[in-house]
Design a protein around this motif. Structure first.
Motif, PDB file in Angstrom:
ATOM      1  N   ALA A  24      32.385  35.456  47.043  1.00  0.00           N
ATOM      2  CA  ALA A  24      33.236  34.274  47.040  1.00  0.00           C
ATOM      3  C   ALA A  24      32.424  33.026  47.378  1.00  0.00           C
ATOM      4  CB  ALA A  24      34.390  34.453  48.030  1.00  0.00           C
ATOM      5  N   ARG A  25      31.526  33.133  48.351  1.00  0.00           N
ATOM      6  CA  ARG A  25      30.681  31.989  48.710  1.00  0.00           C
ATOM      7  C   ARG A  25      29.778  31.603  47.549  1.00  0.00           C
ATOM      8  NH1 ARG A  25      30.384  34.814  53.631  1.00  0.00           N
ATOM      9  NH2 ARG A  25      28.356  35.704  53.049  1.00  0.00           N
ATOM     10  N   ALA A  26      29.191  32.604  46.890  1.00  0.00           N
ATOM     11  CA  ALA A  26      28.277  32.324  45.778  1.00  0.00           C
ATOM     12  C   ALA A  26      29.007  31.692  44.605  1.00  0.00           C
ATOM     13  CB  ALA A  26      27.582  33.615  45.344  1.00  0.00           C
ATOM     14  N   LEU A  27      30.260  32.087  44.403  1.00  0.00           N
ATOM     15  CA  LEU A  27      31.041  31.578  43.274  1.00  0.00           C
ATOM     16  C   LEU A  27      31.773  30.281  43.582  1.00  0.00           C
ATOM     17  CD1 LEU A  27      32.581  35.003  42.197  1.00  0.00           C
ATOM     18  CD2 LEU A  27      30.937  33.681  40.850  1.00  0.00           C
ATOM     19  N   GLY A  28      31.856  29.934  44.868  1.00  0.00           N
ATOM     20  CA  GLY A  28      32.604  28.749  45.247  1.00  0.00           C
ATOM     21  C   GLY A  28      34.107  28.961  45.186  1.00  0.00           C
ATOM     22  N   LEU A  29      34.545  30.199  45.400  1.00  0.00           N
ATOM     23  CA  LEU A  29      35.967  30.539  45.393  1.00  0.00           C
ATOM     24  C   LEU A  29      36.418  30.916  46.793  1.00  0.00           C
ATOM     25  CD1 LEU A  29      36.238  32.881  42.263  1.00  0.00           C
ATOM     26  CD2 LEU A  29      37.006  30.503  42.413  1.00  0.00           C
ATOM     27  N   GLY A  30      37.703  30.857  47.034  1.00  0.00           N
ATOM     28  CA  GLY A  30      38.235  31.399  48.271  1.00  0.00           C
ATOM     29  C   GLY A  30      38.230  32.912  48.211  1.00  0.00           C
ATOM     30  N   GLN A  31      38.003  33.548  49.362  1.00  0.00           N
ATOM     31  CA  GLN A  31      37.949  35.004  49.372  1.00  0.00           C
ATOM     32  C   GLN A  31      39.287  35.614  48.963  1.00  0.00           C
ATOM     33  OE1 GLN A  31      36.190  36.763  52.846  1.00  0.00           O
ATOM     34  NE2 GLN A  31      36.980  38.804  52.393  1.00  0.00           N
ATOM     35  N   ALA A  32      40.373  34.971  49.363  1.00  0.00           N
ATOM     36  CA  ALA A  32      41.693  35.484  48.993  1.00  0.00           C
ATOM     37  C   ALA A  32      41.892  35.434  47.478  1.00  0.00           C
ATOM     38  CB  ALA A  32      42.780  34.680  49.706  1.00  0.00           C
ATOM     39  N   THR A  33      41.401  34.351  46.856  1.00  0.00           N
ATOM     40  CA  THR A  33      41.528  34.230  45.393  1.00  0.00           C
ATOM     41  C   THR A  33      40.724  35.310  44.692  1.00  0.00           C
ATOM     42  OG1 THR A  33      41.840  31.840  45.551  1.00  0.00           O
ATOM     43  CG2 THR A  33      41.096  32.708  43.431  1.00  0.00           C
ATOM     44  N   LEU A  34      39.490  35.525  45.153  1.00  0.00           N
ATOM     45  CA  LEU A  34      38.638  36.549  44.531  1.00  0.00           C
ATOM     46  C   LEU A  34      39.233  37.931  44.731  1.00  0.00           C
ATOM     47  CD1 LEU A  34      36.062  37.326  43.032  1.00  0.00           C
ATOM     48  CD2 LEU A  34      34.854  37.327  45.224  1.00  0.00           C
ATOM     49  N   SER A  35      39.740  38.201  45.933  1.00  0.00           N
ATOM     50  CA  SER A  35      40.343  39.500  46.204  1.00  0.00           C
ATOM     51  C   SER A  35      41.544  39.741  45.300  1.00  0.00           C
ATOM     52  CB  SER A  35      40.763  39.570  47.676  1.00  0.00           C
ATOM     53  OG  SER A  35      41.329  40.828  47.963  1.00  0.00           O
ATOM     54  N   ARG A  36      42.362  38.690  45.087  1.00  0.00           N
ATOM     55  CA  ARG A  36      43.512  38.823  44.202  1.00  0.00           C
ATOM     56  C   ARG A  36      43.084  39.109  42.768  1.00  0.00           C
ATOM     57  NH1 ARG A  36      45.450  35.289  40.880  1.00  0.00           N
ATOM     58  NH2 ARG A  36      44.418  33.512  41.909  1.00  0.00           N
ATOM     59  N   ARG A  37      42.039  38.407  42.294  1.00  0.00           N
ATOM     60  CA  ARG A  37      41.548  38.612  40.921  1.00  0.00           C
ATOM     61  C   ARG A  37      41.022  40.031  40.745  1.00  0.00           C
ATOM     62  NH1 ARG A  37      40.135  33.794  38.169  1.00  0.00           N
ATOM     63  NH2 ARG A  37      39.399  35.179  36.507  1.00  0.00           N
ATOM     64  N   MET A  38      40.322  40.541  41.744  1.00  0.00           N
ATOM     65  CA  MET A  38      39.804  41.912  41.638  1.00  0.00           C
ATOM     66  C   MET A  38      40.941  42.933  41.662  1.00  0.00           C
ATOM     67  SD  MET A  38      36.554  41.965  41.112  1.00  0.00           S
ATOM     68  CE  MET A  38      37.078  40.700  39.935  1.00  0.00           C
ATOM     69  N   SER A  39      41.980  42.655  42.457  1.00  0.00           N
ATOM     70  CA  SER A  39      43.135  43.568  42.486  1.00  0.00           C
ATOM     71  C   SER A  39      43.831  43.589  41.131  1.00  0.00           C
ATOM     72  CB  SER A  39      44.107  43.133  43.583  1.00  0.00           C
ATOM     73  OG  SER A  39      43.518  43.278  44.857  1.00  0.00           O
ATOM     74  N   GLU A  40      43.954  42.414  40.505  1.00  0.00           N
ATOM     75  CA  GLU A  40      44.564  42.343  39.175  1.00  0.00           C
ATOM     76  C   GLU A  40      43.722  43.100  38.148  1.00  0.00           C
ATOM     77  OE1 GLU A  40      44.814  38.172  38.575  1.00  0.00           O
ATOM     78  OE2 GLU A  40      46.651  37.913  39.787  1.00  0.00           O
ATOM     79  N   MET A  41      42.408  42.989  38.273  1.00  0.00           N
ATOM     80  CA  MET A  41      41.529  43.704  37.349  1.00  0.00           C
ATOM     81  C   MET A  41      41.650  45.209  37.552  1.00  0.00           C
ATOM     82  SD  MET A  41      37.439  43.156  36.755  1.00  0.00           S
ATOM     83  CE  MET A  41      36.527  44.178  35.574  1.00  0.00           C
ATOM     84  N   GLU A  42      41.729  45.643  38.812  1.00  0.00           N
ATOM     85  CA  GLU A  42      41.899  47.062  39.097  1.00  0.00           C
ATOM     86  C   GLU A  42      43.226  47.574  38.539  1.00  0.00           C
ATOM     87  OE1 GLU A  42      39.296  47.797  43.154  1.00  0.00           O
ATOM     88  OE2 GLU A  42      41.278  46.859  43.332  1.00  0.00           O
ATOM     89  N   SER A  43      44.253  46.746  38.590  1.00  0.00           N
ATOM     90  CA  SER A  43      45.554  47.137  38.018  1.00  0.00           C
ATOM     91  C   SER A  43      45.445  47.309  36.507  1.00  0.00           C
ATOM     92  CB  SER A  43      46.612  46.089  38.351  1.00  0.00           C
ATOM     93  OG  SER A  43      46.838  46.021  39.745  1.00  0.00           O
ATOM     94  N   ALA A  44      44.673  46.412  35.856  1.00  0.00           N
ATOM     95  CA  ALA A  44      44.496  46.511  34.401  1.00  0.00           C
ATOM     96  C   ALA A  44      43.703  47.758  34.034  1.00  0.00           C
ATOM     97  CB  ALA A  44      43.793  45.257  33.888  1.00  0.00           C
ATOM     98  N   VAL A  45      42.698  48.091  34.849  1.00  0.00           N
ATOM     99  CA  VAL A  45      41.869  49.276  34.591  1.00  0.00           C
ATOM    100  C   VAL A  45      42.648  50.547  34.904  1.00  0.00           C
ATOM    101  CG1 VAL A  45      39.789  50.509  35.349  1.00  0.00           C
ATOM    102  CG2 VAL A  45      39.695  48.047  34.933  1.00  0.00           C
TER     103      VAL A  45
END
Length: 297
Positions: A24-45
């Motif tokens: 999240a720090r490297a991407l300039g995103l909030g950790q909560a936002t990144l965690s949500r995006r990864m959860s959505e990706m896991e749901s798709a997979v």
């Protein structure tokens, strides 16, 4: 299932950073936002991608299958950006070449200096080892190997052959009493787990009860022992521009017409389209043509 490149890019960032917070720090995103995006990706997979722990994250089995393709997509995305910034005659970026240690040391290392003069923005990464890396999984861009490829997606771009000869240091050669044969020599060969390699097996077949006087699991160590006078070494006599045969003598023993070593230059079909890879291929083929011409003269 459709996965967006943006989600895959985030997945790769988490893998490379080792944790969601670092990514999240490297991407300039909030950790909560990144965690949500990864959860959505896991749901798709339909399966988890990461095992989360106090020390960070590690990939699940499904994520390990996804990783090589994602890494190749990132490489192509980077190549697309570079193609807009760099002139067509100035390829840039990293090219990974897998090769046996002996060839990596004696050929690819000095070859890199010549390549750098021609293409200063190219960077070679040489992966030296006896294991054949999987080009289909993106473990390397190019491979120089002693066996032709069997995968239909791999292309043999060039090859060069030379007779397998018996070499030794002058100090050891001068101690031999003529006439001598293969069984009269002290031999340098392969240690575990590489006794199955062709050079070792050729000695096993030619000499009853063969046991090397010195063995190593690295060709460069074997070569150093040969130069020091420890014993004789089987070598495919392929005289490229950087050959170091002048330090050794050919003992003149005939191993027969089938004793030939061949080196193959191999690439995956999709990697060949990358300008940076094609530039290295062209340079390598020039070197192999030089070697063929030198052998013919």
């Amino acid at each position: 299932m459709q996965l967006s490149w943006e989600d895959l890019r985030l997945f790769l960032a988490v893998y490379e950073a080792g944790s969601l917070s670092a990514a999240a720090r490297a991407l300039g995103l909030g950790q909560a936002t990144l965690s949500r995006r990864m959860s959505e990706m896991e749901s798709a997979v339909g399966e988890p991608l990461f095992v989360r722990g106090a020390q960070g994250v590690r990939l699940t089995a499904v994520a390990q299958r996804l990783l090589p393709s994602t890494q190749r997509m990132a490489e192509w995305a980077s190549e697309a950006s570079l193609s807009l910034c760099a002139p067509a005659d100035r390829p840039a970026g990293r090219v990974r070449i897998a090769a046996p240690p002996g060839l990596a040391q004696s050929f690819l290392a000095p070859f890199a200096a010549r390549l750098q003069q021609q293409y200063p923005e190219l960077r070679l990464e040489v992966l030296a080892g006896e294991a054949v890396l999987n080009l289909s999984r993106g473990e390397a861009d190019l491979s120089m190997r002693v066996m032709p490829p069997s995968d239909p997606e791999l292309i043999c771009l060039d090859q060069i052959s030379g007779p397998i000869r018996v070499f030794a240091a002058p100090s050891y050669a001068s101690s031999l009493r003529r006439p001598y044969g293969l069984a009269d020599l002290r031999w340098i060969s392969w240690a575990a787990p590489f006794e199955g390699l062709r050079m070792h097996q050729a000695l096993v077949e030619a000499i009853p009860g063969f046991t090397p006087s010195f063995s190593a699991d690295d060709y460069n160590v074997q070569y150093a022992a040969c130069v020091a006078g420890v014993g004789a070494l089987l070598v495919a006599d392929i005289r490229h521009r950087y050959s170091q045969f002048e330090r050794l003598l050919d003992l003149g023993l005939d191993l027969g017409p089938t004793a030939v070593g061949t080196m193959y230059l191999v690439c995956h079909r999709r990697q060949r389209q990358l300008p940076k890879v094609q530039a290295v291929i062209d340079a390598l083929r020039e070197e192999l043509e030089w070697a063929r011409q030198a052998s013919a003269n």
